[in-house]
Design an enzyme around this catalytic site. Structure first.
Site: not given
Length: 228
Positions: A196-197
């Site tokens: 997640g980024s």
């Protein structure tokens, strides 16, 4: 610039190899221990949960083979990542350009491919890494406060752009393959971010934008802008 196509036959990204091997051994060991307890209903539940968890990990580290579908990459800016557009605005960039820039941000959710591609053909001028916080990646402050890696690329036409990999609340490791001085091409991997980024692009003001807020993107496939 002549495009040198590099077909990377990667189905599971190399960044996930150790994680997947270790997880497989751990889950197999856990299931063996539960099986020897002799309670089959519990074993079936644990086995099912283990399969689901491992499937999620395999899905996260998948890396489809992609080649840009267009005939030419001249002045083309492609999405560096799978996800959706969460920022599309002009901002003041203070770390490198020190001027007004068009910022396009793509947020990668847990189910997205987390490999990052070069957004343009060109030459890598510099690569820098800044330590920082781990705020939720979609927050505005994440671009300047979170841990990040910035890659400056000069296109064959002499236009400089920045691609910035940003860690999120769950992303604790940014991997950047770019090295200063080397040529880079659309179709090549720029890096990888775990769990997640977000990836920000800083383009010259006046760049023609071809996406809109909330639009899904496919890394190395979606054309998000055209440079002047």
């Amino acid at each position: 610039m002549v495009r040198l196509k590099k077909i990377k036959q990667i189905r599971i990204h190399r960044e996930g190899s150790h994680t997947l091997y270790a997880s497989l051994l751990l889950l197999v060991g856990l299931n063996i221990c539960v099986f020897h307890l002799g309670c089959m209903p519990v074993f079936y539940v644990v086995a099912l949960l283990s399969l689901c968890l491992y499937a999620v990990l395999v899905n996260f580290f998948r890396c489809p083979v992609r080649l840009f579908p267009g005939e030419s990459t001249e002045k083309v800016v492609v999405a560096p990542a799978d996800g959706k557009v969460v920022v599309l605005e002009e901002v003041d960039e203070h770390e490198y350009f020190h001027d007004r820039r068009l910022m396009i941000s793509i947020f990668m959710g847990l189910v997205n491919v987390h490999a990052n591609w070069y957004p343009v053909d060109g030459k890598v001028k510099s690569v820098s890494h800044q330590n920082g916080r781990f705020l939720k990646a979609w927050l505005p402050k994440a671009s300047t406060d979170n841990e990040r890696s910035s890659v400056i690329i000069e296109t064959p036409e002499g236009v400089e752009i920045m691609a910035r990999q940003i860690a999120g609340a769950m992303a604790r490791r940014i991997v950047t393959y770019a090295e200063a001085g080397e040529e880079c091409f659309i179709d090549e991997h720029m890096g990888f971010i775990k769990f997640g980024s977000r990836v920000d692009l800083y383009l010259p003001v006046g760049t023609e934008v071809l996406v809109k807020m909330g639009q899904p993107t496919v890394g190395n496939q979606t054309v998000i802008a055209k440079l002047k």
